[in-house]
Design a protein around this motif. Structure first.
Motif, PDB file in Angstrom:
ATOM      1  N   ALA A 241     105.961  19.649  -8.776  1.00 40.46           N
ATOM      2  CA  ALA A 241     104.805  18.827  -8.391  1.00 40.46           C
ATOM      3  C   ALA A 241     103.936  19.557  -7.370  1.00 40.46           C
ATOM      4  CB  ALA A 241     105.277  17.494  -7.812  1.00 40.46           C
ATOM      5  N   PHE A 242     104.560  20.373  -6.515  1.00 39.08           N
ATOM      6  CA  PHE A 242     103.797  21.084  -5.491  1.00 39.08           C
ATOM      7  C   PHE A 242     102.934  22.203  -6.092  1.00 39.08           C
ATOM      8  CE2 PHE A 242     107.299  19.107  -3.252  1.00 39.08           C
ATOM      9  CZ  PHE A 242     106.634  18.505  -2.195  1.00 39.08           C
ATOM     10  N   LEU A 243     103.320  22.719  -7.254  1.00 39.66           N
ATOM     11  CA  LEU A 243     102.473  23.691  -7.929  1.00 39.66           C
ATOM     12  C   LEU A 243     101.180  23.032  -8.409  1.00 39.66           C
ATOM     13  CD1 LEU A 243     105.126  25.551 -10.155  1.00 39.66           C
ATOM     14  CD2 LEU A 243     104.482  26.023  -7.787  1.00 39.66           C
ATOM     15  N   LEU A 300     104.970  33.925  -2.438  1.00 39.28           N
ATOM     16  CA  LEU A 300     104.017  34.678  -1.619  1.00 39.28           C
ATOM     17  C   LEU A 300     102.601  34.569  -2.180  1.00 39.28           C
ATOM     18  CD1 LEU A 300     106.095  37.877  -0.761  1.00 39.28           C
ATOM     19  CD2 LEU A 300     105.607  35.913   0.719  1.00 39.28           C
ATOM     20  N   LEU A 301     102.460  34.628  -3.498  1.00 40.05           N
ATOM     21  CA  LEU A 301     101.132  34.460  -4.087  1.00 40.05           C
ATOM     22  C   LEU A 301     100.583  33.055  -3.824  1.00 40.05           C
ATOM     23  CD1 LEU A 301     101.510  36.278  -7.539  1.00 40.05           C
ATOM     24  CD2 LEU A 301     100.131  37.013  -5.592  1.00 40.05           C
ATOM     25  N   LEU A 302     101.438  32.062  -4.003  1.00 41.82           N
ATOM     26  CA  LEU A 302     100.985  30.678  -3.809  1.00 41.82           C
ATOM     27  C   LEU A 302     100.682  30.377  -2.348  1.00 41.82           C
ATOM     28  CD1 LEU A 302     103.520  29.092  -6.284  1.00 41.82           C
ATOM     29  CD2 LEU A 302     101.039  28.955  -6.513  1.00 41.82           C
ATOM     30  N   ALA A 303     101.341  31.082  -1.437  1.00 40.90           N
ATOM     31  CA  ALA A 303     101.109  30.841  -0.009  1.00 40.90           C
ATOM     32  C   ALA A 303      99.908  31.606   0.524  1.00 40.90           C
ATOM     33  CB  ALA A 303     102.359  31.228   0.784  1.00 40.90           C
ATOM     34  N   LEU A 304      99.721  32.841   0.075  1.00 33.74           N
ATOM     35  CA  LEU A 304      98.812  33.754   0.781  1.00 33.74           C
ATOM     36  C   LEU A 304      97.594  34.202  -0.017  1.00 33.74           C
ATOM     37  CD1 LEU A 304     101.554  36.040   2.387  1.00 33.74           C
ATOM     38  CD2 LEU A 304     100.416  34.055   3.411  1.00 33.74           C
ATOM     39  N   ALA A 305      97.633  34.105  -1.350  1.00 36.66           N
ATOM     40  CA  ALA A 305      96.531  34.631  -2.154  1.00 36.66           C
ATOM     41  C   ALA A 305      95.588  33.501  -2.554  1.00 36.66           C
ATOM     42  CB  ALA A 305      97.073  35.338  -3.397  1.00 36.66           C
ATOM     43  N   PRO A 306      94.345  33.511  -2.075  1.00 33.64           N
ATOM     44  CA  PRO A 306      93.414  32.423  -2.401  1.00 33.64           C
ATOM     45  C   PRO A 306      92.840  32.562  -3.804  1.00 33.64           C
ATOM     46  CG  PRO A 306      92.321  34.054  -1.029  1.00 33.64           C
ATOM     47  CD  PRO A 306      93.757  34.495  -1.157  1.00 33.64           C
ATOM     48  N   GLY A 307      92.423  31.451  -4.370  1.00 32.90           N
ATOM     49  CA  GLY A 307      91.773  31.457  -5.671  1.00 32.90           C
ATOM     50  C   GLY A 307      92.703  31.054  -6.802  1.00 32.90           C
ATOM     51  N   LEU A 367     106.381  19.824   5.346  1.00 35.71           N
ATOM     52  CA  LEU A 367     105.689  21.049   5.747  1.00 35.71           C
ATOM     53  C   LEU A 367     104.236  21.032   5.267  1.00 35.71           C
ATOM     54  CD1 LEU A 367     108.429  23.763   5.068  1.00 35.71           C
ATOM     55  CD2 LEU A 367     107.489  23.113   7.302  1.00 35.71           C
ATOM     56  N   TRP A 368     104.023  20.557   4.049  1.00 33.29           N
ATOM     57  CA  TRP A 368     102.672  20.497   3.486  1.00 33.29           C
ATOM     58  C   TRP A 368     101.779  19.590   4.342  1.00 33.29           C
ATOM     59  CZ3 TRP A 368     101.433  22.230  -1.797  1.00 33.29           C
ATOM     60  CH2 TRP A 368     100.111  21.940  -2.184  1.00 33.29           C
ATOM     61  N   ASP A 369     102.267  18.389   4.665  1.00 34.62           N
ATOM     62  CA  ASP A 369     101.465  17.437   5.436  1.00 34.62           C
ATOM     63  C   ASP A 369     101.228  17.902   6.867  1.00 34.62           C
ATOM     64  OD1 ASP A 369     100.879  15.633   3.476  1.00 34.62           O
ATOM     65  OD2 ASP A 369     102.428  14.176   4.022  1.00 34.62           O
ATOM     66  N   GLN A 370     102.230  18.560   7.482  1.00 33.17           N
ATOM     67  CA  GLN A 370     102.129  18.924   8.899  1.00 33.17           C
ATOM     68  C   GLN A 370     101.497  20.294   9.117  1.00 33.17           C
ATOM     69  OE1 GLN A 370     102.871  16.707  11.350  1.00 33.17           O
ATOM     70  NE2 GLN A 370     103.267  15.288   9.639  1.00 33.17           N
ATOM     71  N   LEU A 371     101.807  21.266   8.242  1.00 31.17           N
ATOM     72  CA  LEU A 371     101.387  22.648   8.481  1.00 31.17           C
ATOM     73  C   LEU A 371     100.548  23.239   7.364  1.00 31.17           C
ATOM     74  CD1 LEU A 371     104.754  24.044   9.928  1.00 31.17           C
ATOM     75  CD2 LEU A 371     102.746  23.281  11.208  1.00 31.17           C
ATOM     76  N   GLY A 372     100.461  22.550   6.223  1.00 27.92           N
ATOM     77  CA  GLY A 372      99.648  23.046   5.130  1.00 27.92           C
ATOM     78  C   GLY A 372     100.460  23.657   4.002  1.00 27.92           C
ATOM     79  N   PRO A 373      99.811  23.894   2.851  1.00 29.32           N
ATOM     80  CA  PRO A 373     100.518  24.409   1.671  1.00 29.32           C
ATOM     81  C   PRO A 373     101.195  25.748   1.903  1.00 29.32           C
ATOM     82  CG  PRO A 373      98.321  23.616   1.092  1.00 29.32           C
ATOM     83  CD  PRO A 373      98.390  23.598   2.573  1.00 29.32           C
ATOM     84  N   ALA A 374     100.569  26.645   2.672  1.00 19.67           N
ATOM     85  CA  ALA A 374     101.150  27.980   2.861  1.00 19.67           C
ATOM     86  C   ALA A 374     102.543  27.887   3.465  1.00 19.67           C
ATOM     87  CB  ALA A 374     100.243  28.834   3.744  1.00 19.67           C
ATOM     88  N   ALA A 375     102.728  26.978   4.422  1.00 24.70           N
ATOM     89  CA  ALA A 375     104.035  26.842   5.070  1.00 24.70           C
ATOM     90  C   ALA A 375     105.099  26.412   4.069  1.00 24.70           C
ATOM     91  CB  ALA A 375     103.940  25.834   6.214  1.00 24.70           C
ATOM     92  N   THR A 376     104.732  25.546   3.139  1.00 24.49           N
ATOM     93  CA  THR A 376     105.686  25.092   2.119  1.00 24.49           C
ATOM     94  C   THR A 376     106.200  26.261   1.287  1.00 24.49           C
ATOM     95  OG1 THR A 376     104.670  22.896   1.970  1.00 24.49           O
ATOM     96  CG2 THR A 376     105.925  23.650   0.058  1.00 24.49           C
ATOM     97  N   PHE A 377     105.290  27.083   0.798  1.00 27.94           N
ATOM     98  CA  PHE A 377     105.696  28.179  -0.081  1.00 27.94           C
ATOM     99  C   PHE A 377     106.346  29.329   0.688  1.00 27.94           C
ATOM    100  CE2 PHE A 377     102.500  25.922  -2.616  1.00 27.94           C
ATOM    101  CZ  PHE A 377     103.247  25.700  -3.762  1.00 27.94           C
ATOM    102  N   LEU A 378     105.941  29.561   1.928  1.00 33.86           N
ATOM    103  CA  LEU A 378     106.606  30.584   2.735  1.00 33.86           C
ATOM    104  C   LEU A 378     108.056  30.184   3.031  1.00 33.86           C
ATOM    105  CD1 LEU A 378     103.761  31.639   5.204  1.00 33.86           C
ATOM    106  CD2 LEU A 378     104.738  32.998   3.333  1.00 33.86           C
ATOM    107  N   ALA A 379     108.277  28.883   3.254  1.00 33.30           N
ATOM    108  CA  ALA A 379     109.651  28.420   3.464  1.00 33.30           C
ATOM    109  C   ALA A 379     110.487  28.641   2.203  1.00 33.30           C
ATOM    110  CB  ALA A 379     109.649  26.937   3.841  1.00 33.30           C
TER     111      ALA A 379
END
Length: 405
Positions: A241-243, A300-307, A367-379
């Motif tokens: 669902a997070f994807l 890493l792509l989902l956390a850091l690469a925009p677009g 993590l998504w609600d508090q720190l954003g999507p990048a934090a979720t995927f980095l975790a």
């Protein structure tokens, strides 16, 4: 050292029941993924739920399915039959589908998802055990890979149908949910008419002896090691669902949201059977590490690469990791479980990974609600890296000579 793959002509043919179980999985996944591809956005945009609540819902749903597998696996071992529980599970899955279309608040969606996942839990362990019952060990990787491949074909056909129906009905998600009822009913009919139960040999008793808590001692350290690896994998791999939510954040239109699962599952489906056949000859450790590498790359792509291009590249890598690892883990469970307790073994494995899925999805949502999507995927990448380190450390320990320091 990798063993040679035997010539195709010397391999036993896959039994008809394996193909039928694959078709059953195909139709049920078409039904489920037509709904699942839209459900996160239905909850957040139509019903006003938070992303954290979506994470809790997905975690509870998946962990419920896994915990139920303990009991269904035990029961199938106890009665010596698999098909009745498989039929019950797919039947519940089919019957839950209309309630998604009728829901006007989050609780009915939760209830429908709960019933659907109970059905998945009831059928999962007996189905996986039945595959091991009817297939010789030397082609089990192929058998699990075939079923998983057909299952995953349904998982991309369903979202494609959802896209077409969303265009036809002007983004009316409820209308799509109604259409999802049809393939669910076909799946249940295929079980009833096409799946043959395990063959009880002439020496087998009419009813298996009761399985006691003390039977847990019959499971080897190798089996519990597979359970541990499965738990760590699940902590690294939260709900898909997070994807969908990530792609929507990057600008994917609502009507095209199912393309996320289409992309992931096309890759998964195309890779599942070759990966299963490879697992019949290659080192499991190598395949597990390759799968973890693909998952880390996806995160890493989902956390850091925009677009959207990079988002879909990450989604595709997510599918690669599933293709490499999911059938392999099922094969390893079957390989290291006592035959009499095979259903219970799959139940224990799926229960442990289900609890991990609950934790992973709740953590991901928070993590998504508090720190954003990048934090979720980095975790997720961090958990995957930890899993790879532990597998390598385990390999080093086993290869160390006795008495070495």
């Amino acid at each position: 050292m990798i063993a040679k793959i035997p010539p195709t002509s010397t391999r036993p043919a896959l039994p008809r029941t394996i193909w039928m179980l694959g078709l059953v999985s195909l139709f049920m996944d078409i039904s489920s993924e037509m709904i699942h591809a839209l459900l996160p956005l239905f909850l957040t945009t139509t019903l006003g739920a938070s992303v954290a609540l979506v994470g809790v819902l997905e975690g509870i749903a998946e962990s419920t399915a896994a915990i139920v597998k303990v009991f269904s696996g035990y029961i199938s071992d106890r009665i010596g039959r698999r098909k009745p529980l498989i039929l019950m599970g797919y039947g519940l899955g089919a019957l839950s589908k209309p309630f998604f279309a009728l829901a006007t608040a989050t609780f009915p969606v939760f209830a429908a998802r709960f019933v659907d996942r109970i059905g998945k839990g009831i059928r999962g362990a007996p189905r996986d055990a039945l595959i091991a019952d009817v297939v010789p060990p030397e082609i089990r990787g192929r058998a699990y890979g075939l079923r998983q491949g057909l299952d995953t074909a349904g998982a991309f056909i369903g979202p494609l149908l959802a896209i077409a129906l969303m265009a036809l009905f002007n983004d009316n998600m409820r209308a799509v949910f109604w259409f999802a009822v049809i393939p669910g009913l076909i799946a249940a009919a295929c079980v009833l008419l096409g799946v043959e139960d395990r063959a009880a040999g002439p020496e087998a008793p009419r009813r298996a002896p009761p399985i006691r808590l003390g039977d847990l001692r019959q499971f080897s350290r190798a089996f519990w090691g597979i359970v541990g690896i499965g738990v760590l994998f699940t902590l690294a791999r939260f709900s898909e669902a997070f994807l969908i939510l990530r792609a929507h954040d990057e600008g994917l239109p609502l009507a095209l949201a199912p393309m996320v699962l289409v992309t992931m599952n096309v890759v998964y489906s195309l890779g599942a059977y070759p990966a299963g056949a490879w697992s019949d000859a290659a080192s499991p450790r190598l395949l597990l590490l390759l799968g973890l590498g693909a998952l880390i790359g996806a995160d890493l792509l989902l956390a850091l690469a925009p677009g959207l291009i990079w988002t879909f590249a990450g989604v595709a890598l997510w599918g690669v990791h599933l293709a490499i690892t999911q059938g392999l883990l099922s094969k390893l469970v079957a390989q290291h479980a006592p035959e009499r307790l095979r259903g219970s073994a799959f139940g224990l494995f799926n229960s442990a990974t289900g609890v991990a899925m609950l934790a992973a999805s709740i953590i991901a949502g928070l993590l998504w609600d508090q720190l954003g999507p990048a934090a979720t995927f980095l975790a997720g990448a961090g958990f995957a890296l930890l899993t790879a380190v532990l597998i390598l450390a385990q390999a080093a320990t086993r290869s160390r000579p006795a008495g070495a320091k």
